[in-house]
Design a protein around this motif. Structure first.
Motif, short mmCIF file in Angstrom:
data_model
loop_
_atom_site.label_atom_id
_atom_site.label_comp_id
_atom_site.label_asym_id
_atom_site.label_seq_id
_atom_site.Cartn_x
_atom_site.Cartn_y
_atom_site.Cartn_z
N THR A 147 3.14 -37.82 -28.79
CA THR A 147 2.54 -37.64 -27.46
C THR A 147 3.63 -37.70 -26.40
OG1 THR A 147 2.13 -39.98 -26.95
CG2 THR A 147 0.48 -38.84 -28.29
N VAL A 148 3.35 -37.09 -25.25
CA VAL A 148 4.34 -37.07 -24.17
C VAL A 148 3.62 -37.19 -22.83
CG1 VAL A 148 4.35 -34.54 -24.12
CG2 VAL A 148 6.29 -35.80 -23.18
N GLY A 149 4.22 -38.00 -21.95
CA GLY A 149 3.71 -38.06 -20.59
C GLY A 149 2.72 -39.16 -20.31
N GLU A 150 2.42 -40.01 -21.26
CA GLU A 150 1.48 -41.10 -21.03
C GLU A 150 2.01 -42.37 -21.72
OE1 GLU A 150 -3.27 -41.84 -21.75
OE2 GLU A 150 -2.59 -40.03 -20.73
N VAL A 179 -4.74 -49.98 -43.43
CA VAL A 179 -4.33 -48.88 -42.56
C VAL A 179 -3.93 -49.48 -41.21
CG1 VAL A 179 -4.97 -46.73 -41.42
CG2 VAL A 179 -5.87 -47.24 -43.70
N LYS A 180 -2.71 -49.16 -40.77
CA LYS A 180 -2.20 -49.76 -39.54
C LYS A 180 -1.75 -48.68 -38.57
CE LYS A 180 -0.66 -53.91 -42.00
NZ LYS A 180 -1.85 -54.67 -41.58
N LEU A 181 -1.76 -49.03 -37.28
CA LEU A 181 -1.33 -48.11 -36.23
C LEU A 181 -0.16 -48.72 -35.50
CD1 LEU A 181 -1.71 -45.57 -34.44
CD2 LEU A 181 -3.31 -46.93 -33.06
N ALA A 182 0.91 -47.95 -35.34
CA ALA A 182 2.10 -48.41 -34.61
C ALA A 182 2.34 -47.51 -33.42
CB ALA A 182 3.32 -48.41 -35.54
N TYR A 183 2.75 -48.12 -32.30
CA TYR A 183 3.13 -47.40 -31.09
C TYR A 183 4.65 -47.41 -31.00
CZ TYR A 183 -1.77 -48.16 -29.72
OH TYR A 183 -3.14 -48.19 -29.68
N LEU A 184 5.25 -46.23 -30.95
CA LEU A 184 6.71 -46.12 -30.94
C LEU A 184 7.16 -45.37 -29.69
CD1 LEU A 184 6.98 -45.00 -34.68
CD2 LEU A 184 7.17 -47.33 -33.80
N PRO A 185 7.38 -46.10 -28.58
CA PRO A 185 7.75 -45.44 -27.32
C PRO A 185 9.22 -45.09 -27.23
CG PRO A 185 7.55 -47.80 -26.98
CD PRO A 185 7.23 -47.55 -28.43
N LYS A 186 9.50 -43.99 -26.51
CA LYS A 186 10.89 -43.58 -26.28
C LYS A 186 10.95 -42.59 -25.13
CE LYS A 186 14.80 -41.14 -28.36
NZ LYS A 186 15.26 -40.31 -29.51
N LEU A 187 11.45 -43.03 -23.98
CA LEU A 187 11.73 -42.17 -22.83
C LEU A 187 10.65 -41.11 -22.56
CD1 LEU A 187 15.58 -41.51 -23.05
CD2 LEU A 187 14.37 -42.84 -21.35
N ILE A 223 18.83 -38.36 -16.45
CA ILE A 223 18.97 -37.00 -17.00
C ILE A 223 18.04 -36.82 -18.20
CG2 ILE A 223 20.58 -35.49 -18.25
CD1 ILE A 223 22.80 -36.59 -16.39
N GLU A 224 18.05 -37.79 -19.11
CA GLU A 224 17.21 -37.68 -20.30
C GLU A 224 15.72 -37.71 -19.95
OE1 GLU A 224 18.34 -40.57 -23.22
OE2 GLU A 224 20.45 -40.00 -23.17
N ARG A 225 15.33 -38.58 -19.02
CA ARG A 225 13.93 -38.64 -18.61
C ARG A 225 13.49 -37.34 -17.94
NH1 ARG A 225 11.41 -43.53 -18.82
NH2 ARG A 225 12.71 -45.36 -19.18
N SER A 226 14.38 -36.75 -17.17
CA SER A 226 14.07 -35.46 -16.53
C SER A 226 13.82 -34.38 -17.58
CB SER A 226 15.22 -35.04 -15.61
OG SER A 226 15.42 -35.98 -14.59
N ALA A 227 14.68 -34.34 -18.60
CA ALA A 227 14.53 -33.34 -19.65
C ALA A 227 13.23 -33.52 -20.42
CB ALA A 227 15.73 -33.41 -20.60
N ILE A 228 12.93 -34.75 -20.79
CA ILE A 228 11.70 -35.01 -21.54
C ILE A 228 10.48 -34.71 -20.69
CG2 ILE A 228 10.31 -36.82 -22.64
CD1 ILE A 228 12.73 -35.80 -24.28
N SER A 229 10.54 -35.07 -19.42
CA SER A 229 9.41 -34.79 -18.52
C SER A 229 9.19 -33.29 -18.38
CB SER A 229 9.66 -35.42 -17.15
OG SER A 229 9.75 -36.82 -17.25
#
Length: 416
Positions: free
Chosen positions: A184-187, A207-215, A396-402
């Motif tokens: 997912t992206v943007g939230e 069954v497990k759920l993991a949240y893996l955030p990155k920029l 710079i990286e956040r701009s690109a991902i956004s």
């Protein structure tokens, strides 16, 4: 089945090299149903290594060790393993023949130092190194398996894939581990968690759920663990993953564990769509992300790194009046940049980014981290202002991902 990974070498601890071995090994182990309990790096110190072996044996069934198997005096792993198991070092015919063959192949004289690489602890099973002189060593001791491998990444990788992993599978009865990843992206993760809380509460213990955030991105990983029916487990994981993906569909970029830019490329390739870029503060970073992937030329036509106002005008056709009245970092300018890229490169979609990456250049009205992004096609557009708070590279990286996230939104007509 639990494993522990130990990497040996002062060069890791002083930051001279990055330990990529552990991440790669952990991924491969997970694929065959072995869960990594702990990863640690230790110095080239006898007492430190002995303590690491002892502690690992109390936590894991399989202890995988890399490094310290070279021919020089600072490589002490073999001697320390022999001490740990209370055995002598003996010459292995298999290992010696391998060393002799390698030196013969390159027509180089065999030094006594190199011959000593054929010395191994007496209680080990030699795992031949088909890509180097240091042998792998497999120990079965008090119900625990210890596997020592070279620290050179490509030597270790070939040894793992060709010999170690098959041997582990043949030695142990392994569980099934199945992962399904939703990109997912943007939230943010807290917002995602709130939206899918009821589904997460229904997950059974296995069954497990993991949240893996990155920029600006969050990977939602649904993992299933079972000693039983693999088909049934796959069905359970797929069912929960599909429910989650449907619930948050407006921010989903891919239903697999791939980089965001690769998900965009795959989507656009499938639809025969093309893309161009007009980058200012990101300095070509978006283009670099895209072109690192094979096949990107089917989608990405090219772009302009228009850092100066003069180039914004001459290459992208931004009006001098727009720059004078609104400035380079503005909604008006970024829209004209995007239109210029769309028209000049004749692409179906265009991304434009302009902003102040920092650490200086900001003003009270436009502080460091202010970024305008536009993503447009002939019939659709999405323009947003961001205020990031990181350092230059992070901005710079956040701009690109956004920007890529906005393109994902536009491609799927989500929440425009």
């Amino acid at each position: 089945m639990l494993a522990e990974i130990i990497t040996i070498g002062d060069e890791i601890l002083i930051g001279q090299i990055v330990d990529t071995n552990s991440a790669w090994m952990a991924q491969r182990l997970n694929e065959i149903g072995v869960r990594v309990k702990q990863i640690s790096s230790v110095s080239d110190d006898r007492e430190h290594i002995l303590k690491a072996f002892d502690e690992a044996s109390s936590r894991a069934d399989i202890i995988l060790i890399t490094g310290g198997l070279g021919p020089t005096k600072d490589d002490i792993t073999k001697k320390t393993l022999a001490e740990y198991f209370g055995v002598e070092l003996v010459e292995s015919e298999v290992a010696l023949n391998n060393v002799l063959e390698i030196f013969k192949r390159y027509n180089r004289p065999l030094l006594e130092t190199n011959r000593q690489q054929a010395l191994v602890p007496a209680n080990c099973e030699v795992i031949n190194n088909n890509n180097g002189t240091a042998p792998g060593m497999w120990f079965n001791h008090k119900g625990k398996v210890y596997m020592s491998m070279p620290g050179v990444p490509f030597e270790m990788m070939y040894m793992m894939d060709e010999q170690v992993l098959p041997k582990i599978k043949a030695t142990f009865k392994l569980s099934t581990i199945i992962h399904k990843t939703i990109l997912t992206v943007g939230e943010g993760e807290s917002y995602l968690a709130e939206r899918i809380a009821d589904i997460e509460n229904e997950l059974p213990p296995h069954v497990k759920l993991a949240y893996l955030p990155k920029l600006g991105q969050v990977r939602l990983r649904v993992s299933g663990y079972s000693d039983g029916d693999e088909t049934l487990l796959q069905s359970e994981v797929d069912t929960f993953a599909n429910r989650i993906a449907e619930r948050v569909s407006n921010v989903v970029a891919a239903l697999e564990d791939i980089p965001l830019e690769k998900a965009i490329l795959n989507m656009m390739t499938k639809r025969s769509l093309t893309l161009s870029t007009a980058e200012s503060c990101t300095g070509g970073f978006i283009s670099s992300l895209l072109t690192q992937h094979a096949g990107s030329s089917k989608v990405f036509l090219g772009g302009a790194v228009s850092y100066s106002n003069q180039l914004k005008q001459s290459i992208l056709g931004v009006n001098a009046e727009t720059l004078q009245q609104y400035g380079a970092v503005s909604e008006e300018t970024v829209l004209e940049m995007a239109k210029g890229a769309l028209n000049n490169f004749a692409s179906d979609y265009a991304i434009a980014v302009t902003g102040i990456a920092g650490p200086d250049g900001g003003t009270p009205d436009k502080p460091v981290g202010t970024v305008w992004i536009a993503v447009i096609s002939v019939s659709k557009r999405l323009v947003k202002k961001f205020t990031f708070r990181g350092k230059r590279q992070q901005n710079i990286e956040r701009s690109a991902i956004s920007a890529l996230g906005m393109l994902n939104t536009l491609l799927n007509d989500k929440a425009i």
